[in-house]
Motif scaffolding. Structure first.
Motif, PDB file in Angstrom:
ATOM      1  N   ASP A  11       1.927   0.462  -4.925  1.00 59.83           N
ATOM      2  CA  ASP A  11       3.061   0.085  -4.431  1.00 59.83           C
ATOM      3  C   ASP A  11       3.815   1.962  -4.756  1.00 59.83           C
ATOM      4  O   ASP A  11       3.208   2.602  -5.424  1.00 59.83           O
ATOM      5  N   ASN A  12       5.254   1.777  -4.222  1.00 56.40           N
ATOM      6  CA  ASN A  12       5.907   2.671  -4.291  1.00 56.40           C
ATOM      7  C   ASN A  12       6.890   3.340  -4.905  1.00 56.40           C
ATOM      8  O   ASN A  12       7.353   3.821  -5.180  1.00 56.40           O
ATOM      9  N   LEU A  34     -12.968   0.198  -7.195  1.00 57.12           N
ATOM     10  CA  LEU A  34     -11.721   0.080  -7.512  1.00 57.12           C
ATOM     11  C   LEU A  34     -11.970  -0.341  -5.877  1.00 57.12           C
ATOM     12  O   LEU A  34     -11.373  -0.099  -5.441  1.00 57.12           O
ATOM     13  N   ILE A  35     -10.722  -1.379  -5.952  1.00 58.68           N
ATOM     14  CA  ILE A  35      -9.404  -1.441  -4.620  1.00 58.68           C
ATOM     15  C   ILE A  35      -7.946  -1.154  -5.292  1.00 58.68           C
ATOM     16  O   ILE A  35      -8.198  -1.697  -6.103  1.00 58.68           O
ATOM     17  N   GLY A  36      -7.509  -0.285  -4.054  1.00 60.51           N
ATOM     18  CA  GLY A  36      -6.260  -0.051  -4.510  1.00 60.51           C
ATOM     19  C   GLY A  36      -5.483  -0.902  -3.087  1.00 60.51           C
ATOM     20  O   GLY A  36      -6.097  -0.434  -2.371  1.00 60.51           O
ATOM     21  N   LEU A  72      -0.645   4.448  -0.493  1.00 56.81           N
ATOM     22  CA  LEU A  72      -2.612   4.002  -0.244  1.00 56.81           C
ATOM     23  C   LEU A  72      -2.877   5.514  -0.418  1.00 56.81           C
ATOM     24  O   LEU A  72      -3.883   6.391  -1.263  1.00 56.81           O
ATOM     25  N   HIS A  73      -2.637   6.664   0.209  1.00 56.46           N
ATOM     26  CA  HIS A  73      -2.635   8.458  -0.247  1.00 56.46           C
ATOM     27  C   HIS A  73      -2.920   8.059  -1.152  1.00 56.46           C
ATOM     28  O   HIS A  73      -3.048   9.175  -1.838  1.00 56.46           O
ATOM     29  N   ARG A  90      -6.690  -0.844   0.544  1.00 48.50           N
ATOM     30  CA  ARG A  90      -6.209  -1.969   1.395  1.00 48.50           C
ATOM     31  C   ARG A  90      -4.749  -2.388   1.625  1.00 48.50           C
ATOM     32  O   ARG A  90      -4.263  -2.106   0.994  1.00 48.50           O
ATOM     33  N   PHE A  91      -4.656  -2.540   3.119  1.00 44.06           N
ATOM     34  CA  PHE A  91      -3.061  -2.713   2.973  1.00 44.06           C
ATOM     35  C   PHE A  91      -2.910  -4.175   3.669  1.00 44.06           C
ATOM     36  O   PHE A  91      -3.782  -4.535   4.959  1.00 44.06           O
TER      37      PHE A  91
END
Length: 281
Positions: A11-12, A34-36, A72-73, A90-91
């Motif tokens: 998240d931010n 790894l999944i973000g 995500l960036h 993933r979004f």
């Protein structure tokens, strides 16, 4: 069984970078994918045209999606900097609670950040971490928001909280991939005199032998808390005194109507933690 798939909430929030860095370094150490995962924070139920949909103007919805994209960036940048071989982003157009609950079912470990009352993360529902711990069916690694939360190597010296319960046993077995790589492991047997039937004649001895057969170098520490002392605070104090870099413990809680309630020890640790905590329910 080794960890092959890790999931980290992205998240931010201002502490997210160190959460990502810890997740990336753990994935490298485990040879795991790894999944973000980032969410817009807009509940999927809002798209049905109900009252919740009125809370989000189109411009606001676009802004929330843009924040998730930026997060995500940042995840991808850190993964590249650290040299992680296999990862994905993933979004999800949903709130964090619903999206992570579903995704965690297909991963070995869910990595979340400790709640920071001074921070304003992107539309994370209060109690999300607690709800996921009790319902996702996977171990959860909580990363504190103190600056030292992203060490070069996790679990050099874990502290295992052992009280003879099924939850504590599950947490310890869930942590085995980390424990096998640890240089030293301390098994803290807390207040064994309160539940002698749960421990046997030598509290901690049977579990220490079980862990030794898994290649874990473990020492048993008997600890009785004085009357009135919070067990959660005692565990954190032990971890600090022995310079442990990971606490492993069972997660206790129940539901009352629509409210997620954690047990006192779990709640204390999650509020006051200064080291990563792996919990299982």
């Amino acid at each position: 069984m080794p960890y092959t798939t890790l999931l980290v909430h992205v998240d931010n929030s201002r502490h997210c970078a160190q959460r990502i860095r810890l997740a990336v370094r753990l994935a490298i150490a485990e040879g795991a994918h790894l999944i973000g995962s980032a969410m817009s924070g807009i509940s999927r139920y809002a798209y049905g045209g109900g009252v919740n949909a009125l809370q989000f103007a189109p411009a606001q919805m676009q802004a929330l999606r843009g924040q998730a994209s930026d997060a995500l960036h940042a995840f991808e940048r850190i993964a590249r900097e650290e040299g992680l071989a296999t990862y994905e982003t993933r979004f999800v157009d949903d709130d964090a609670q619903g999206a992570l609950l579903l995704q965690a079912r297909y991963c070995d470990l869910l990595i979340l950040g400790q709640t920071d009352a001074q921070d304003t993360p992107s539309r994370v529902i209060a109690g999300t971490a607690e709800y996921l711990m009790l319902h996702c069916g996977r171990p959860v690694l909580m990363v504190p928001h103190v600056p030292s939360a992203a060490p070069d190597s996790l679990a050099r010296h874990p502290l295992l909280a052992w009280n003879g319960s099924a939850e504590a046993l599950r947490a310890i077995t869930d942590a085995l991939p980390l424990l096998r790589r640890a240089g030293q492991v301390t098994l803290a047997v807390v207040n064994s005199h309160l539940q002698p039937a749960a421990h046997g004649e030598q509290p901690g001895a049977d579990l220490a032998l079980y862990l030794a057969r898994h290649g874990v170098n473990v020492d048993v520490l008997q600890h009785d808390t004085p009357p009135g002392q919070d067990v959660g605070q005692a565990l954190l104090a032990m971890a600090a005194q022995r310079q442990c870099d990971l606490l492993v413990m069972g997660c206790y809680g129940h539901m009352r109507l629509r409210e997620t309630l954690l047990g006192g020890v779990t709640r204390t640790v999650l509020q006051e933690m200064t080291l990563p905590v792996l919990v299982s329910h």
